[in-house]
Design an enzyme around this catalytic site. Structure first.
Site, PDB file in Angstrom:
ATOM      1  CG  ASP A   9    -147.144  24.306  40.173  1.00  0.00           C
ATOM      2  OD1 ASP A   9    -147.416  23.088  40.119  1.00  0.00           O
ATOM      3  OD2 ASP A   9    -146.606  24.842  41.162  1.00  0.00           O
ATOM      4  CG  ASN A  43    -143.717  20.033  40.980  1.00  0.00           C
ATOM      5  OD1 ASN A  43    -143.257  19.515  39.970  1.00  0.00           O
ATOM      6  ND2 ASN A  43    -144.967  20.414  41.079  1.00  0.00           N
TER       7      ASN A  43
END
Ligand code: G3H
Ligand code: 13P
Ligand code: ZN
Length: 311
Positions: free
Chosen positions: A82, A256
């Site tokens: 990420d 997310n």
């Protein structure tokens, strides 16, 4: 089943009008809570690791914990970096077994973002790894990224086609009004997302998977428990669930979620210590924390993402 890339997951999610949950992981209890929920709901998963998580828990520990979760659940799971910010970080994760990486060049100029993203794509694709790029800048704070409201900017739909063509990315994160952290809107402000931008992006990139960062709903139940047990988060406001469901039915294939996990975990721990201040065995407070993560993720998979029974 080995770790998978996001390619097939996104193809199915796009066609099926649902999204895959990308949950941030930092330790064993978080990984167990998420993957136990996904097993019960038979859902595909993306487990994502930030550079901060990698520093905190160590790359090898996280990879081995995720491998253990795959062995336990048999689910298709992608292990994703990420907010990678350099080629070297992305390369290190690819070499170390990740199946997907994000190169976040959104703070660079358009041209420099393309050049950096292209470099990562070339290396990643040569190793069977998928790449997420980003155009536009979300506001909000995480460990490694801190973008003020004045520096945030929506994605320009006129740029997306050129960016995807020139970089070869497999998915694209866009900015339509979500932001990182637990304070996404001001008190009294009506939460809004720019679905018009998402529609324009979808028209210019038919069939192409879009990613939403900063997509926690900041579930009031957990904020209330935190505040009732000594915490101080009165103005925490997130993205309404119906907006996320709408995005998932459109081109958004990856949503997310990190802040909601943090809140669920913290709520359980604060409540535990308020009720049982004499306890000091970590298993006594990490068990309810893990149970809250599981409950939260089940709710997301079924009621927000719609990816239950899609593994
Ligand atoms: O958007 C990023 C995640 O919330 C990760 O946050 O950098 O504090 O681990 P972190
Ligand atoms: P939240 O802070 O809304 O959970 O967003 C997490 C995220 O975008 C991780 O990349
Ligand atoms: Zn993010």
């Amino acid at each position: 089943m080995p770790l998978v890339s996001t390619k097939e997951m996104f193809e199915k999610a796009y066609k099926g009008g649902y999204a895959i949950g990308a949950f941030n992981v930092n330790n064993m209890e978080i990984i167990q809570g998420i993957t136990e929920a996904a097993k019960e709901e038979n859902a595909p998963l993306i487990l994502q690791v930030s550079s901060g998580a990698r520093k905190y828990a160590n790359h090898t520990y996280l990879v081995k914990l995720v491998e253990a979760a795959i062995q336990e659940t048999g689910l298709p799971i992608a292990l994703h970096l990420d907010h990678g910010d350099t080629f070297e970080l992305c390369k290190s994760c690819i070499d170390g077994g990740f199946t997907s990486v994000m190169i976040d060049g959104s703070h660079h100029s358009f041209e420099d973002n393309i050049a950096l993203t292209r470099q990562v794509v070339e290396y990643a694709h040569a190793h069977g790894v998928t790449v997420e790029g980003e155009l536009g800048r979300l506001a909000g704070i995480e460990d490694a990224v801190n973008v003020s409201e004045k520096d945030a900017s929506y994605t320009d739909p006129d740029q997306v086609q050129e960016f995807v063509e020139k970089t070869g990315v497999d998915s694209l994160a866009i900015a339509i009004g979500t932001s990182h952290g637990a304070y996404k809107f001001k008190p009294g402000q009506k939460p809004q997302l720019r679905f018009d931008i998402l529609e324009e992006v979808e028209k210019r990139l038919p069939g192409f998977p879009i990613v939403l960062h900063g997509a926690s709903s900041v579930i009031p139940k957990y904020v209330d428990i935190i505040n009732a047990n000594g915490g101080r988060m009165p103005d925490a406001i997130g993205i309404p669930e119906e907006m996320l469901r709408k995005a998932a039915s459109m081109a958004v294939c990856k949503i997310n979620i990190d802040s909601d996990l943090r809140l669920a975990m913290t709520a359980a721990i604060r409540e535990h210590f308020a009720q049982s201040p004499e306890h000091f065995d970590p298993r006594q407070y990490l068990s309810p924390a893990r149970a809250n993560i599981k409950e939260l993720v089940k709710h997301k998979l079924v009621n927000v993402l719609g990816c239950n029974n899609k593994a």
